[in-house]
Design a protein around this motif. Structure first.
Motif, short mmCIF file in Angstrom:
data_model
loop_
_atom_site.label_atom_id
_atom_site.label_comp_id
_atom_site.label_asym_id
_atom_site.label_seq_id
_atom_site.Cartn_x
_atom_site.Cartn_y
_atom_site.Cartn_z
N ASP A 196 0.88 -1.28 0.02
CA ASP A 196 0.10 0.09 -0.07
C ASP A 196 1.20 1.33 -0.08
N LYS A 197 0.47 2.37 -0.67
CA LYS A 197 1.27 3.68 -0.77
C LYS A 197 0.40 4.56 -0.04
N ASP A 198 -0.82 4.46 -0.03
CA ASP A 198 -1.75 5.48 0.52
C ASP A 198 -2.34 5.29 1.68
N SER B 38 -3.76 7.64 3.80
CA SER B 38 -4.37 8.77 4.23
C SER B 38 -5.72 8.50 4.92
N SER C 74 11.31 1.36 3.71
CA SER C 74 10.80 1.74 2.34
C SER C 74 9.55 2.39 2.54
N PRO D 3 8.97 6.58 5.43
CA PRO D 3 8.92 7.76 4.92
C PRO D 3 7.58 8.27 4.29
N LEU D 4 6.79 7.40 3.61
CA LEU D 4 5.56 7.76 2.96
C LEU D 4 4.68 8.03 4.30
N GLN E 5 5.32 11.23 5.96
CA GLN E 5 5.02 12.41 5.04
C GLN E 5 3.68 12.70 5.02
N GLN E 6 3.09 11.54 4.84
CA GLN E 6 1.40 11.62 4.67
C GLN E 6 0.92 12.23 5.88
N LYS F 150 2.12 14.15 8.16
CA LYS F 150 2.49 15.61 8.16
C LYS F 150 1.55 16.27 7.34
N LYS F 151 1.45 16.05 6.08
CA LYS F 151 0.47 16.69 5.21
C LYS F 151 -0.81 16.69 5.56
N LEU F 152 -1.20 15.74 6.46
CA LEU F 152 -2.58 15.62 6.86
C LEU F 152 -2.74 16.50 8.12
N GLU G 86 18.74 4.15 3.53
CA GLU G 86 17.65 4.38 2.58
C GLU G 86 16.58 5.35 3.18
N LEU H 177 14.80 8.69 1.38
CA LEU H 177 13.56 8.93 0.98
C LEU H 177 12.72 9.85 1.97
#
Lengths: 387, 303
Positions: free
Chosen positions: A216-218, A220, A241, A244-245, A248-249, A251-253, A269, A273
């Motif tokens: 999964d990458k999302d 949110s 891996s 980081p996503l 970052q997500q 923090k964006k939310l 790594e 990233l």
């Protein structure tokens, strides 16, 4: 036919080497087997392990050999590649067992250590896995009791979950902890559950306990839920891996609390990233390259001088595995598998690069973990967490 | 309340990417009745083209304006991906034009595997995850408790524009008319002086271009790796089927429906792991009651 000839030659050579070893070994030298992931999917692990092993052996031999009851025995290393495959790991263990090594160090990854441990157990050969953290490596699955000849230098996954939880309570003073973990991966799931149980035992209810599936990458939806629940700390026991996503997500939310992780974060790594987004996060691991103990600094300096690289956790744990074995042999007072195993199980204190270790009836050491803080896109030692 | 608005915003972001990819599935199906299972991997290729092109631009000594870098990356990804898609069509699908449908579908799956594994084996790419560097400053805004970023707005906005443009191309231009004509009757169209091969290539170019727009935006918001196309490709494919495969507006609608399923499953059900269960159940139920999808019209089989 042509294709097989190099293998036949190799095989003959091996027989020569192995029989050669056996004849002269009993009295005047110590032969230690190394079962490492030199090729396959994690060659970096194998290389670190081999480097640290050769360094440990060289240090002893430079001092004239291992001192056992006043007599110095030179140490010899027998290296086998397990190709990061379960069957090759078992085959390599078998080969080392018949070659008459006093003990086998490795394999590192749990997927190789578990099959190799079966061989070690049946051939009554002392095995020390530097890096394996899965409980199954040292516990017999059928009977549930600890394996007699199998030890490790790393702490187990459960312990890490407890350390992270205690850190969240004591240091971060978390009141509303949240967890986001990969439910499809054994490692992540195990740590997340122990973390949850430890917090609940301390009377803290989790604000959110959210999962996702590998790949999964999302995140949110889950992160929005976590933020909505008012979480002040977020535990991410996931691979470098994906972390980081998630950071970052979050923090964006609009998430403003702290992040905690586990030893799966410990790859450069992650820093590449994450950029500066992971700054200020904490994670638990085996060892820190900037840790201050004298023993650790000595090892790091020697490793850097020999290989022009900072040793990673595999290297440090391999070095400690050798240290544990040397101490056991000295305590045993003779070069004998059974005696070495008994001395190993009886270790009450060993000061290693990765902290102080003791064995209490199982092959899993009682030892401390290290908490690392990500600062200015680098891993910095923060504190030592004791069990 | 703001919690649900936040989740709707999340769903729109995810849904617009699914919609962009679903368009590629639906257009190729419309014209060739072929499910191009390699499309998810073509999307993956587009993210790598965007990644390498943008790192190249950002590595230049001259500092280019962010808008220029972004637009140039977008165009480069569209051009590069279109080229890859046309090559695949010419080499893998064209020789099978008269072969049984099943041969084409298997070939498409093979092409997908080829792309994935080539990327893993190819040294400069390899299996590691990467993130496309930020091509423009993305700031966080909070309005009435709802948080959103410039990037999020850009994803939804640019995807929307791309979809409207594509819809116009298919409905109002000669090329679009030719595309619709082929999907209606591919035997009569060549008799009218239209080159079927050219139109098929253009269809692949359009599909790849919208996927590349999605890919560039996706790579900036998430991370990219050689296997990313598998899951996202499946979800986009379900989007296309749910909306009515072969129907362009249906693919867009399907994409957003799947985006909402992805986001609202963990909101209303205990875990996000129910996502695939919910999505595929919807597919099954829909296929039972309306096999042509929401906006699809039953095809008349000419004998």
């Amino acid at each position: 036919m042509k294709r097989f000839s190099p293998f036949i030659i190799l095989f003959l050579c091996l027989i020569l080497i192995l029989t050669g070893c056996q004849s002269g070994s009993k009295s005047d030298k110590i032969i230690i087997g190394l079962n490492a992931e030199l090729t396959g999917s994690v060659p970096v692990v194998g290389a670190s392990c081999k480097n640290a092993a050769e360094l440990a052996v060289k240090e002893i031999n430079d001092a004239g050999g291992l001192d056992i009851k006043g007599k110095k025995y030179p140490v010899e290393l027998l290296i086998e590649d397990n190709e990061d495959k379960a069957e090759s790991a078992a085959a390599a263990a078998q080969k080392l067992a018949t070659a008459g090594v006093i003990a086998m160090i490795g394999p590192n990854a749990s997927r190789n250590a578990i099959p190799a441990s079966v061989i070690a157990e049946s051939s009554k050969m002392l095995m020390i896995s530097p890096w394996s953290t899965n409980t199954k490596a040292t516990i017999d699955e059928k009977s549930g009791s600890p394996k007699k000849y199998v030890f490790r230098a790393a702490f187990i996954d459960d312990f890490q979950g407890q350390v992270a939880a205690k850190f969240a309570i004591d240091q971060l003073k978390t009141m509303k902890p949240a967890v986001l973990y990969d439910v499809a991966s054994e490692y992540n799931k195990g740590i997340a559950e122990v973390y949850k149980a430890t917090l609940e035992a301390a009377g803290i209810t989790l604000a959110a306990f959210e999962s996702y599936t590998s790949g999964d990458k999302d995140f949110s939806a889950q992160l929005t839920k976590i933020i909505q629940a008012g979480a002040d700390s977020l535990f991410l026991p996931n691979y470098y891996s994906e972390v980081p996503l998630q950071v970052q997500q979050a923090k964006k939310l609009g998430y403003e609390g702290s992040f905690i992780g586990s030893d799966s974060w410990g790859s450069s790594e992650l820093l590449t990233l994450c950029g500066s987004d992971c700054d200020g996060s904490y994670f638990t691991t085996h060892y820190a390259a900037d840790i201050a103990t004298e023993k650790a600094q000595g090892f790091i300096a020697a490793y850097k001088a020999a290989y022009q690289a900072t040793p990673d956790d595999v290297a440090a744990l391999t070095y400690d595995s050798f240290g544990l074995l040397f101490q056991s042999l000295q305590t045993a007072g003779k070069i004998d598998r059974e005696a070495a195993r008994n001395a190993m199980a009886g270790i009450t204190s060993y000061e290693g690069v990765t902290g102080n270790m003791a064995f209490k009836g199982t092959g899993d050491p009682v030892k401390s973990a290290v908490v690392i803080q990500v600062t200015d896109s680098a891993f910095k030692y923060f504190q030592t967490a004791n069990p | 309340m703001q919690y649900y608005i936040q989740q709707i915003l999340n769903a729109l972001q995810v849904g617009s990417v699914y919609a962009l990819i679903a368009l590629g599935y639906t257009m190729v199906y419309g014209i060739l009745t072929l499910i191009n299972f390699a499309h998810g991997d073509i999307f993956m290729v587009s993210t790598y083209i965007a990644f390498f092109f943008s790192t190249l631009l950002l590595g230049l000594t001259h500092h280019l304006p962010p808008l220029f870098t972004f637009v140039a990356t977008l165009l480069a990804a569209m051009a590069g991906t279109s080229l890859v898609a046309v090559i695949i069509e010419r080499l893998a699908y064209k020789p099978l034009r008269t072969a049984p449908r099943i041969s084409c579908v298997i070939t498409a799956l093979g092409v997908g595997l080829l792309l994935e594994n080539f990327m893993v084996a190819f040294k400069p790419i390899g299996p590691d995850s990467r993130i496309i560097p930020a091509l423009f400053e993305s700031t966080n805004y909070v309005i009435a408790g709802v948080t959103f970023s410039t990037l999020q707005i850009m994803i939804i906005l640019i995807s929307g524009i791309a979809m409207v443009l594509l819809d116009l191309v298919v409905r109002k231009t000669m090329i679009g008319m030719a595309m619709r004509a082929i999907s209606w009757d591919k035997f009569t169209v060549p008799l009218m002086g239209i080159s079927v091969d050219t139109i098929i290539s253009i269809t692949f170019i359009l599909g790849a271009s919208v996927a590349a727009i999605g890919g560039t935006l996706y790579g900036m918001a998430y991370s990219i790796d050689p296997y990313m196309g598998i899951r996202i490709g499946w979800w986009a494919f379900i989007s296309a089927v749910v909306g009515g495969i072969g129907n362009i507006r249906g693919a867009m609608l399907g994409g957003f429906i799947l985006g909402f399923i992805e986001i609202f499953t963990p909101v209303f059900l205990p875990a996000s792991t129910y996502r695939d269960f919910v999505a595929f159940s919807l597919l099954l139920v829909l296929l039972i009651f309306k096999p042509t999808g929401i906006l699809g019209k039953p095809a008349v089989q000419k004998v």
